[in-house]
Design an enzyme around this catalytic site. Structure first.
Site, PDB file in Angstrom:
ATOM      1  N   ASP A  15      25.346  78.599  20.915  1.00 34.85           N
ATOM      2  CA  ASP A  15      25.713  77.755  22.056  1.00 34.85           C
ATOM      3  C   ASP A  15      24.546  77.617  23.040  1.00 34.85           C
ATOM      4  O   ASP A  15      23.688  78.495  23.118  1.00 34.85           O
ATOM      5  CB  ASP A  15      26.936  78.380  22.748  1.00 34.85           C
ATOM      6  CG  ASP A  15      27.693  77.358  23.569  1.00 34.85           C
ATOM      7  OD1 ASP A  15      27.365  76.150  23.499  1.00 34.85           O
ATOM      8  OD2 ASP A  15      28.630  77.757  24.293  1.00 34.85           O
ATOM      9  N   GLY A  18      22.410  72.180  24.682  1.00 33.45           N
ATOM     10  CA  GLY A  18      22.453  71.109  25.679  1.00 33.45           C
ATOM     11  C   GLY A  18      21.946  71.594  27.027  1.00 33.45           C
ATOM     12  O   GLY A  18      21.116  70.937  27.674  1.00 33.45           O
ATOM     13  N   ARG A  19      22.423  72.777  27.456  1.00 29.78           N
ATOM     14  CA  ARG A  19      22.015  73.319  28.756  1.00 29.78           C
ATOM     15  C   ARG A  19      20.521  73.650  28.764  1.00 29.78           C
ATOM     16  O   ARG A  19      19.826  73.428  29.738  1.00 29.78           O
ATOM     17  CB  ARG A  19      22.847  74.577  29.085  1.00 29.78           C
ATOM     18  CG  ARG A  19      24.195  74.235  29.713  1.00 29.78           C
ATOM     19  CD  ARG A  19      25.133  75.407  29.699  1.00 29.78           C
ATOM     20  NE  ARG A  19      25.719  75.590  28.370  1.00 29.78           N
ATOM     21  CZ  ARG A  19      26.509  76.611  28.059  1.00 29.78           C
ATOM     22  NH1 ARG A  19      26.791  77.537  28.949  1.00 29.78           N
ATOM     23  NH2 ARG A  19      27.019  76.693  26.844  1.00 29.78           N
ATOM     24  N   GLU A  62      35.685  69.794  16.108  1.00 27.26           N
ATOM     25  CA  GLU A  62      35.839  69.164  17.434  1.00 27.26           C
ATOM     26  C   GLU A  62      34.570  68.423  17.866  1.00 27.26           C
ATOM     27  O   GLU A  62      34.607  67.591  18.780  1.00 27.26           O
ATOM     28  CB  GLU A  62      36.182  70.221  18.499  1.00 27.26           C
ATOM     29  CG  GLU A  62      37.584  70.810  18.377  1.00 27.26           C
ATOM     30  CD  GLU A  62      37.746  71.752  17.193  1.00 27.26           C
ATOM     31  OE1 GLU A  62      36.792  72.488  16.867  1.00 27.26           O
ATOM     32  OE2 GLU A  62      38.825  71.743  16.564  1.00 27.26           O
ATOM     33  N   ASN A  63      33.448  68.722  17.237  1.00 31.52           N
ATOM     34  CA  ASN A  63      32.171  68.124  17.675  1.00 31.52           C
ATOM     35  C   ASN A  63      32.087  66.612  17.437  1.00 31.52           C
ATOM     36  O   ASN A  63      31.224  65.939  18.008  1.00 31.52           O
ATOM     37  CB  ASN A  63      30.971  68.814  17.018  1.00 31.52           C
ATOM     38  CG  ASN A  63      30.664  70.177  17.610  1.00 31.52           C
ATOM     39  OD1 ASN A  63      30.102  71.048  16.948  1.00 31.52           O
ATOM     40  ND2 ASN A  63      31.030  70.400  18.863  1.00 31.52           N
ATOM     41  N   TRP A  64      33.005  66.047  16.632  1.00 32.80           N
ATOM     42  CA  TRP A  64      33.022  64.587  16.439  1.00 32.80           C
ATOM     43  C   TRP A  64      33.299  63.865  17.744  1.00 32.80           C
ATOM     44  O   TRP A  64      33.039  62.667  17.880  1.00 32.80           O
ATOM     45  CB  TRP A  64      34.087  64.182  15.411  1.00 32.80           C
ATOM     46  CG  TRP A  64      33.861  64.727  14.040  1.00 32.80           C
ATOM     47  CD1 TRP A  64      34.577  65.722  13.442  1.00 32.80           C
ATOM     48  CD2 TRP A  64      32.874  64.314  13.080  1.00 32.80           C
ATOM     49  NE1 TRP A  64      34.083  65.963  12.173  1.00 32.80           N
ATOM     50  CE2 TRP A  64      33.042  65.108  11.925  1.00 32.80           C
ATOM     51  CE3 TRP A  64      31.855  63.346  13.081  1.00 32.80           C
ATOM     52  CZ2 TRP A  64      32.245  64.978  10.783  1.00 32.80           C
ATOM     53  CZ3 TRP A  64      31.064  63.224  11.954  1.00 32.80           C
ATOM     54  CH2 TRP A  64      31.261  64.025  10.815  1.00 32.80           C
ATOM     55  N   ARG A 183      27.740  85.301  20.114  1.00 32.47           N
ATOM     56  CA  ARG A 183      27.808  83.985  20.758  1.00 32.47           C
ATOM     57  C   ARG A 183      26.789  83.954  21.883  1.00 32.47           C
ATOM     58  O   ARG A 183      26.777  84.849  22.744  1.00 32.47           O
ATOM     59  CB  ARG A 183      29.209  83.690  21.298  1.00 32.47           C
ATOM     60  CG  ARG A 183      29.240  82.297  21.942  1.00 32.47           C
ATOM     61  CD  ARG A 183      30.614  81.833  22.324  1.00 32.47           C
ATOM     62  NE  ARG A 183      30.537  80.447  22.771  1.00 32.47           N
ATOM     63  CZ  ARG A 183      31.460  79.539  22.590  1.00 32.47           C
ATOM     64  NH1 ARG A 183      32.577  79.856  21.980  1.00 32.47           N
ATOM     65  NH2 ARG A 183      31.303  78.303  23.024  1.00 32.47           N
TER      66      ARG A 183
END
Ligand code: FPP
Length: 240
Positions: A15, A18-19, A62-64, A183
């Site tokens: 994860d 993006g950040r 869910e990434n779609w 994670r």
């Protein structure tokens, strides 16, 4: 015998791409690109540490929902990986397997996944799993459908349904459950990753964003794992 302080199977929720990019004024896709480079480095580092199985969450069911451009960039990265890593996997004796529902992926990506799996299937070194269009609940739904089909065909009855049979119908069939799940980037949740397989997994969370994740960070997680006492619902060693 293998060292019980070294996790045989490590899974990672990568994860924070993006950040990481936003902090540097870069597009989110630049974070994914750097993230893909880190995957390759960590695979090598994990191998050197004696980890036998590494499973990474590259794209969830869910990434779609992400912007089409970002989905496209992620699919392109995965497509590139399937083709460009062929030689490296051969050299490092790595076998690759993709988990998740690949039927929703583009035909050419499905083909390059199949080619890489086929070319590396007899490699006896590190086992590398990439979760693409993967969701733990979706995996269980697909497993249940396989069981229903077997029951309909008269191959199994209610009495045959055991945890082992269900595990055999999952995408991870034949793999040991993850010992350690890492994670990155601060969130402390499972996000639908390996929910059946993770029943007794040790979890490790770090604030480091995935593109900044290093061998030293991996070592820290492995050391933390080595200091945990795994009881699997039983009592501690000294108790009677
Ligand atoms: C989460 O960060 C990351 C992803 C959804 C994609 C991870 C994929 C890769 C690193 C590429 C995989 C490549 C290979 C070769 C397996 P985020 O975008 O959710 O970050 P954010 O929470 O900071 O927005």
């Amino acid at each position: 015998m293998s060292d019980p302080k070294i996790p045989a199977h490590v899974a990672i929720i990568m994860d924070g791409n993006g950040r990481w990019a936003k902090k540097r004024g870069l597009p989110r896709t630049a974070g994914h690109k750097k993230g893909a480079e880190v995957v390759e480095q960590i695979l090598e580092d994990a191998d050197h540490m004696g980890i036998r199985y590494l499973t990474v969450y590259a794209f969830s069911t869910e990434n779609w929902l992400r912007p089409a451009m970002e989905v496209k960039a992620l699919m392109n990265l995965l497509r590139t990986y399937m083709i460009s890593s062929m030689e490296k996997c051969a050299k490092n004796n790595v076998s690759v397997r993709v988990i998740g529902d690949r039927s929703k992926l583009s035909a050419d990506l499905q083909e390059s996944i199949g080619n890489l799996e086929e070319a590396t299937k007899n490699n006896t070194g590190m086992h590398f799993q990439i979760a693409i269009n993967y969701g733990g609940r979706d995996e269980i739904v697909r497993a249940v459908k396989k069981l229903v089909a077997k029951a309909r065909a008269g191959e199994i009855t209610e009495e045959d349904v055991t945890e082992a049979l269900i595990a055999d119908c999952l995408d991870t069939a034949g793999l040991p459950d993850p010992d350690l799940l890492i994670r990155t980037c601060g969130e402390q949740r499972i996000s639908n990753f390996l929910i059946w397989e993770g029943a007794y997994t040790e979890y490790y969370f770090t604030d480091t964003a995935w593109p900044d994740f290093t061998k030293e960070e991996l070592q820290k997680a492995v050391d933390a794992f080595g200091n945990r006492e795994r009881r699997y619902g039983g009592l501690t060693g000294g108790q009677s």
